[in-house]
Structure formats: structure tokens, C-alpha cells
Design an enzyme around this catalytic site. Structure first.
Site, PDB file in Angstrom:
ATOM      1  N   ASN A  11      -6.579   0.208   0.238  1.00 49.78           N
ATOM      2  CA  ASN A  11      -5.937   0.670  -0.994  1.00 49.78           C
ATOM      3  C   ASN A  11      -6.280  -0.244  -2.183  1.00 49.78           C
ATOM      4  O   ASN A  11      -5.603  -0.246  -3.200  1.00 49.78           O
ATOM      5  CB  ASN A  11      -4.410   0.705  -0.788  1.00 49.78           C
ATOM      6  N   THR A  39       0.829  -1.204   0.000  1.00 51.90           N
ATOM      7  CA  THR A  39       0.000   0.000   0.000  1.00 51.90           C
ATOM      8  C   THR A  39       0.864   1.255   0.000  1.00 51.90           C
ATOM      9  O   THR A  39       2.075   1.204   0.227  1.00 51.90           O
ATOM     10  CB  THR A  39      -0.915   0.056   1.241  1.00 51.90           C
ATOM     11  N   CYS A  40       0.214   2.386  -0.219  1.00 51.12           N
ATOM     12  CA  CYS A  40       0.930   3.661  -0.280  1.00 51.12           C
ATOM     13  C   CYS A  40       1.155   4.262   1.097  1.00 51.12           C
ATOM     14  O   CYS A  40       1.585   5.414   1.206  1.00 51.12           O
ATOM     15  CB  CYS A  40       0.171   4.630  -1.170  1.00 51.12           C
ATOM     16  N   ASP A  41       0.859   3.491   2.151  1.00 44.72           N
ATOM     17  CA  ASP A  41       1.011   4.019   3.500  1.00 44.72           C
ATOM     18  C   ASP A  41       2.395   3.698   4.055  1.00 44.72           C
ATOM     19  O   ASP A  41       2.894   2.584   3.898  1.00 44.72           O
ATOM     20  CB  ASP A  41      -0.067   3.390   4.396  1.00 44.72           C
TER      21      ASP A  41
END
Ligand SMILES: *Cc1c(COP(=O)(O)O)cnc(C)c1O
Length: 401
Positions: free
Chosen positions: A384, A345-347
């Protein structure tokens, strides 16, 4: 490349997709690679041979104790069926878990409902299935059973703070030991049957000290209730908490349980003892297969971005404070370097391991995480839009059948 998408859709509609699959241990690189190719990555497979092995090991470490598998860490239909075949009992806490054991064809007499806080609709759902044993820890919850006092019977949950458990659950649930006999009196006046005591010392405990102390206190409460002329406490539920190996090894289960056996031997005769193991049964049975999606050299270290991570099968690293052993499925020759394994994910919190030694990896390399059956997929999300790993249950029937 629409093929894998179609395959995934077909598999997730059929939760029994893995039921016919056999996978012999030790798993070969070829078998694991073929599994990931056939069912697509990320994959979480559950080996029922390990489920059976764990159940039998705990049953022989706790002779005479009825083991109620707690569904919470891995609520899976095939796992429930396999355990039923071993003679297991079940610990339910939610309506979804009631529906699951019902779908698995489990007899309701083999189940208890252990959530201490319930809505009327929760009580009715369980009673409708045929479960009659419930857990309470306060007078308000006892009052909820007065309409059902002809059918329902209660266990009183007693709290023991355990500072050495990885997950301490006594902060949230359970009455003070000093208040337990008073609560039994409250129930008796309301005409609601209390049949015994229950505790859960927390999960993944390092030693059996907390279990032993709790059993000793319960023995005292059993005597005290009898002395006050209350209906006898004839059931003692010693909960879960039995530890497994992660990065650190846990004590062997027989040795871990030796002081528990000794403490149980001192109970009055005629007390039925039950336990609620979750993690111990299913944790070692789960294996995650995840693929490197891409990589980046950042500040002198390789970052490898996998298709499973903290929002998926590795969510237990956050919620359960566990760390899982991760290895490369096809070992590479060559030196190892400290690297970072990150989720998809982009986290930025989506990082599984920092400074883990690995040879140089490339996109497409397959990794396996071990000891990942408990509190992993159960808490996974699709954050996401990265779909959580498909759960594939293998070796559902024992080899030779
Ligand atoms: C979660 C839970 C269990 C299972 O605990 P493990 O540590 O996984 O064995 C058992 N009983 C209760 C009441 C629980 O909440």
C-alpha cells in the site's frame, strides 16, 4: 513538510546511519522521542549492547559449542560485524546472506551453508566465497555435489518433528533418522565427504526436550556409521530454536540449556558441536517505534491507526506467530480502556492487537514494541506504499570505546 521525506531518503542510502548512535538502557522517554524525531517514524532500532549480551549468555550456557548466528531472522551488516567481534560463526542459507557476510569481511571458514535444497548456482556462489560446509537431506542433493567433491563437505540434516515448537520446521526439511546412515553410504559411494549431522527442532521451543531427544538419536547414528565403517561423523550441529520472552516469559537460557549440556556430555570425544541460534541473539535487541496516525471510535472502542503494522514490522505476528509487548513511550495519567491497535494499510487483517488496555491516545503519540529484532523487518513489506520501518543499528561499538 518535505523535510522528513528527504531525511528518509538520505538515511536509507546510508545503512550505517545509526552506527555512531549511542543509546543507554534503560531508554528514557526523551531519548526515544528524540530518536523517532531525528530518524522519523516508523523506526526499528537494534541495540548492539543487547546483541552482545545475548551472544555471551548463550555462549556461557553452551560452553564448547561454536555459535553460528543464523542470519535469516535479522540479516544486518552491522549486527554481523558486532557478532564477528564477539567471535561468532555464521549460518547462511541464501546468496543474499553469502553476499552480506562477504561485505562484512567475514572469513568464509567461519560460515556454513545450511539450506537443504540448492541450485547449482547457489552452490557455486557459496564455494566462490570460500564456504565449504553444506547441508543436504536427500540423494538428489548429494548428487549435486559430485562436481565439487574435492572442496565441499556435507552435513546430513535429520528431521525431528517437534510438536511443542512455535514454528515446526521438520515437516519441510530433513531425512528420517533411520535413513541417515544409508544417505552417508550413498555419499561415500559418490566420493562426497559427509562430516556430520545437523538438525533444527523448530523455532521458539518451550523446552529443551526436542534438542535432547535429537542429540541422543544423533549419538546413536554416529555410533552406527562408525560401526558400518563409514567415515566418522565428527560434527554435530544442534540448530537453533532457543526461546526468548514475548508476552509469555521463556525459561532463563542457562536453565534451558542444562539438559542440552548433559546430553552433549554423552557424545563420543572428538565430535565438534556447533549451533545455529537466530532469534535468541537478535530478538530481544529490536525495538519498534511507531506513531498514532489517527483514531476512530468504533462500537464503543477506540481504534488507533499506527504507521507500522502487520505488513511492516509486525509481520512476525502473522508469519512467526509471535505477539510483541507494546507500550506507550510517554505514559499518560488516567484510566486505561481496551482498545484496538491497527496498522496503516487499507486491509482489514492489518490489526496488531484487539482489546489491549491503553489510556486515551491521540494522533502523534509514540508507541514502542519490544522483542522485535527477529523475524520482523526480515518479513516486512511496503504494501500500500507504506514504507517499511527504517532499521537503525545503535551502540555498534561497546560503551567506553
Ligand atoms: C531459521 C533457522 C535457524 C534459526 O532458528 P532460531 O529459532 O531463530 O534460532 C537455524 N537453523 C536453521 C536451519 C534455520 O532454518
Amino acid at each position: 513538510m518535505s523535510q522528513p521525506v528527504n531525511k528518509r531518503a538520505r538515511i536509507s542510502r546510508n545503512r550505517d546511519a545509526g552506527a555512531g548512535i549511542r543509546l543507554a538502557a534503560p531508554y528514557t522517554e526523551q531519548a526515544l522521542t528524540a530518536l523517532a524525531a531525528r530518524f522519523s517514524s516508523p523506526l526499528l532500532f537494534i541495540d548492539c549492547n543487547v546483541i552482545r549480551r545475548q551472544y555471551r549468555a548463550l555462549a556461557s550456557a553452551l560452553p564448547g559449542v561454536d555459535l553460528h548466528y543464523a542470519l535469516k531472522p535479522l540479516p544486518d551488516l552491522n549486527v554481523v560485524k558486532v557478532l564477528a567481534g564477539e567471535g561468532a560463526w555464521f549460518d547462511l542459507a541464501t546468496n543474499g546472506e553469502v553476499d552480506l557476510v562477504r561485505a562484512a569481511g567475514i572469513a568464509p571458514e567461519r560460515c556454513i551453508h545450511t539450506h537443504p535444497i540448492k541450485r547449482d548456482l547457489d552452490i557455486r556462489r557459496a564455494l566462490d566465497f570460500g564456504v565449504t560446509i553444506f547441508v543436504v537431506d536427500n540423494p538428489d542433493e548429494i548428487a549435486k555435489f559430485t562436481p565439487y567433491r574435492d572442496r565441499a563437505r556435507l552435513l546430513l540434516r535429520v528431521a525431528y518433528r517437534s510438536t511443542d515448537a512455535q514454528v515446526d520446521l521438520s515437516r519441510k526439511f530433513g531425512c528420517d533418522p533411520e535413513g541417515a546412515v544409508g544417505l552417508a553410504g550413498t555419499a561415500a559411494r559418490a566420493g562426497v565427504a559427509v562430516i556430520g549431522l545437523t538438525f533444527h527442532v523448530g523455532s521458539q521451543v518451550r523446552s529443551a526436550d526436542a534438542h535432547v531427544r535429537a542429540i541422543e538419536i544423533c549419538a546413536r547414528l554416529i555410533a552406527e556409521a562408525a560401526g558400518r565403517g563409514l567415515p566418522p561423523f565428527s560434527v554435530l550441529d544442534i540448530g537453533g530454536g532457543f526461546p526468548i520472552d514475548y508476552l509469555q516469559p521463556a525459561p532463563a537460557i542457562d536453565r534451558f540449556c542444562a539438559p542440552i549440556r548433559a546430553a552433549l556430555a554423552a557424545l563420543p570425544r572428538g565430535v565438534r558441536v556447533i549451533a545455529e541460534p537466530g532469534r535468541y541473539i537478535c530478538g530481544p535487541a529490536g525495538f519498534c517505534l511507531t506513531t498514532v496516525m489517527g483514531r476512530s471510535m468504533r462500537d464503543g472502542r477506540w481504534w488507533y491507526y499506527l504507521d507500522d503494522g502487520m505488513y511492516g514490522s509486525f509481520s512476525g505476528q502473522l508469519y512467526d506467530q509471535s505477539r510483541y509487548p507494546v507500550e506507550l513511550v510517554k505514559p499518560h495519567a488516567g484510566p486505561k480502556f481496551p482498545c484496538v491497535l491497527a496498522g496503516p494499510t487499507c486491509d482489514s487483517i492489518d490489526v496488531i492487537a484487539e482489546d489491549i488496555p491503553m489510556p486515551e491516545l491521540a494522533a502523534g503519540d509514540l508507541l514502542m514494541g519490544r522483542q522485535m529484532g527477529a523475524y520482523t523487518s526480515a518479513t516486512a513489506t511496503d504494501f500500500n506504499f507504506f514504507p517499511r520501518a527504517h532499521v537503525l543499528v545503535v551502540n555498534v561499538t561497546p560503551a567506553g570505546d
